[in-house]
Design an enzyme around this catalytic site. Structure first.
Site, PDB file in Angstrom:
ATOM      1  N   GLU A   4       0.822  -1.218   0.000  1.00  0.00           N
ATOM      2  CA  GLU A   4       0.000   0.000   0.000  1.00  0.00           C
ATOM      3  C   GLU A   4       0.857   1.270   0.000  1.00  0.00           C
ATOM      4  O   GLU A   4       0.531   2.266   0.628  1.00  0.00           O
ATOM      5  CB  GLU A   4      -0.976   0.013   1.188  1.00  0.00           C
ATOM      6  CG  GLU A   4      -1.947  -1.141   1.214  1.00  0.00           C
ATOM      7  CD  GLU A   4      -2.762  -1.251  -0.066  1.00  0.00           C
ATOM      8  OE1 GLU A   4      -2.934  -0.239  -0.759  1.00  0.00           O
ATOM      9  OE2 GLU A   4      -3.224  -2.363  -0.380  1.00  0.00           O
ATOM     10  N   GLY A   5       1.938   1.218  -0.730  1.00  0.00           N
ATOM     11  CA  GLY A   5       2.843   2.362  -0.838  1.00  0.00           C
ATOM     12  C   GLY A   5       3.992   2.225   0.138  1.00  0.00           C
ATOM     13  O   GLY A   5       3.795   2.135   1.346  1.00  0.00           O
TER      14      GLY A   5
END
Length: 597
Positions: free
Chosen positions: A440-441
């Site tokens: 998620e990044g």
């Protein structure tokens, strides 16, 4: 295996004493709830976590998913777990009554996911991946798409996923190559490409998998502006039947941790037979997907805290029971050994875990509360909550994720050699923690997001709002000597953060690369200050409650006060070194040449 994996008392403290989550019931969307219904939800989560998820924690790690004849096989216990989440209404709990949901606040639902993750992180991800995918459909999809897909997703019969990553386009989504070509049916496209690292992207615990997939419509704008969002089912429903949809599983990745949930490599449209359904408008897919990604980022931070908390309680139990040595001042070898929790260095490692994790939990529930205000409030209250949530999301994702790697390491260290063996669960928690700074990044991406976007949005309004919130709590502590000591240190820390921020912003116009080169360190500094704020909030409540508390609660509140002191004495002081680096004119990472490595 440790008996305790989270603290019901601490969770109640955050929800009801610090946040006063019952205030949410003043809004029409949440008005049917009260403290009793919130507690029922959390008690149900604890029951499911303890009876269904936790017993499979080790088994799911040892019996990781395998690709057999083109299908990923997962632990056989998962099918009943996922169906239970569907039957009990967890998957669509935050959605409206009209959709079969419970209109449950995110604050309470995220508290429940914390419990599930602490019991068994791998098992907990399946239903809530579906929640995120279904939320995208209900937010942007046509009524026909919603009716076609979401009922089976809510019921736990169909899995939902987020399918973004490709072999040559990880965080750089503008470079994805998966294509979509219109068919003669409106809103229907042929999809071709491949996706990698897709969580729950294929498994045999559900009847179908629905991918919310990014692709580029042929002839559309280049780069990120040309990305569209599609619902791409593994099996497409047609005339009451499920037809194979040319989404093939090419492989399953074998990971260092988080092994119970498969991560799939998907080949899409290899035989020119994959049909996808456009969600929303063409070329707006990335903006739609960011809704799910931002929700997921708070979720990642919560999962990191869940795993860290389980490791903390495992190491705490061991430290209380394991005798070794004697107190430093005790020279008589005939005296009995003492539990290792009596040794100052072990207490330091336990305090480190407690301070980081309970501070992070406070931040994550605070963000969840802001999300509820965004959903249910109006006017300035809603707008300000949205800005604060935007600003804090990269911190709420990254600080617990990075520090969770260190807290689980401390748990292993407390167990010593035993912690390095599979006979105790902390080695598994240590392995499982490592994914969170990545998915998620990455932390680097969130550093760029915080410094390059969030700090400067609306001319710094979000930062101004956050500082005002912190100042209110600083003023509230001035009445007591202990609170005043912490608030003075936090005030000084805010000054350091502001000085660093202004310096970096002054660099930005002339040298963008230098401005953002150490964005990850800026994220770390900002994160430490924000967690210090959370501990100030918890200290205020604990001080006020101590005088009337019974013995067990006195111990609880005293533990809070000591954890706050620890954070300020051992963690907050780190911002001095970080600020020195961030204020330096030496751009070593920029000037270093590739050939010199």
């Amino acid at each position: 295996m440790a008996n305790q994996f989270y603290s019901k008392r601490d969770l109640a403290f955050h929800l009801y004493e610090v946040l006063n989550a019952e205030q949410l019931t003043q809004f029409p969307y949440f008005q049917d709830h009260n403290r009793e219904s919130f507690d029922m939800v959390l008690d149900a989560a604890g029951q499911i976590a303890g009876s269904l998820l936790k017993p499979l924690l080790t088994e799911m790690d040892r019996q990781e998913p395998q690709l057999v004849d083109g299908k990923i096989r997962v632990h056989p216990g998962l099918a009943s777990i996922i169906r239970r989440f569907g039957e009990d209404g967890w998957i669509n709990a935050p959605f409206s009554y009209e959709e079969g949901g419970q209109q449950l606040p995110a604050t309470i639902l995220n508290a429940a996911t914390f419990i599930f993750g602490a019991a068994n992180y791998s098992a907990s991800v399946f239903p809530f991946l579906t929640t995120g995918a279904a939320n995208l459909l209900r937010s942007f999809g046509s009524p026909e798409l919603i009716d076609t897909f979401t009922p089976n997703m809510y019921a736990g019969r169909w899995q939902g996923t987020m399918a973004l990553t490709e072999p040559d386009a990880g965080s750089s989504l503008s470079d994805i190559t998966t294509t979509a070509e219109p068919t003669d049916q409106p809103g229907t496209y042929k999809i071709r490409g491949q996706k990698i690292y897709i969580s729950a992207g294929d498994h045999d615990a559900c009847e179908n998998v629905v991918h919310l997939m990014l692709a580029k419509i042929k002839g559309g704008p280049v780069g990120a502006k040309g990305i569209s969002l599609f619902a791409v089912p593994q099996k497409r429903p047609e005339n009451g039947r499920l037809l194979v949809n040319d989404v093939l599983t090419a492989g399953v990745y074998h990971k260092m941790g988080y092994k119970g949930a498969p991560i799939a490599h998907l080949m899409v449209g290899s035989n020119d037979g994959c049909i996808g359904y456009l969600v929303g408008e063409p070329h707006k897919g990335l903006s739609y997907m960011f809704q799910m990604m931002n929700e997921a980022r708070v979720g990642v931070g919560m999962n990191a805290v869940s795993i860290g908390t389980a490791a903390y309680y495992a190491s705490l139990e061991y430290a209380r029971e394991r005798p070794q040595g004697r107190l430093i001042a005790e020279k008589d070898p005939s005296k009995p050994q003492v539990p290792i929790i009596c040794h100052a260095d072990v207490k330091r490692m336990l305090l480190f875990q407690k301070a980081v994790l309970e501070g992070s939990l406070g931040l994550l529930l605070q963000c969840s509360y802001y999300a509820d205000l965004v959903h249910a409030a109006e006017g300035d209250e809603q707008e300000n909550a949205a800005l604060l949530l935007d600003l804090l999301t990269p911190i709420a994702k990254s600080y617990p994720s990075e520090m969770g790697c260190l807290t689980t390491s401390a748990a292993v260290q407390i167990l010593g050699g035993a912690g390095y063996t599979t006979d105790f669960p902390v080695e598994q928690f240590y392995r499982e923690a490592r994914i969170h700074p990545i998915h998620e990044g990455t932390t680097g991406i969130h550093g760029l997001d915080l410094l390059g976007r969030k700090v400067i949005m609306q001319n710094g309004k979000a930062v101004t709002l956050l500082l005002a919130e912190i100042q209110k709590d600083i003023i509230a502590t001035q009445a007591s000597p202990e609170g005043s000591a912490l608030s003075d240190q936090l005030s000084a820390a805010l000054g350091i953060l502001d000085n660093v921020t202004q310096h970096l912003l002054s660099v930005a116009p002339s040298d963008t690369e230098a401005f953002l080169a150490d964005a990850t360190l800026y994220l770390e500094l900002f994160g430490i200050v924000v967690i210090a704020w959370q501990w100030l909030r918890q200290t205020i409540i604990s001080q006020q409650a101590l005088s009337d508390a019974h013995e067990d609660d006195r111990n609880f509140y005293q533990g809070k006060r000591m954890a706050a002191r620890y954070f300020y004495e051992y963690e907050l002081v780190k911002i001095h070194a970080l600020s020195r680096r961030l204020l330096s004119a030496d751009r070593v990472t920029v000037t270093m040449q590739n050939e010199w490595f």
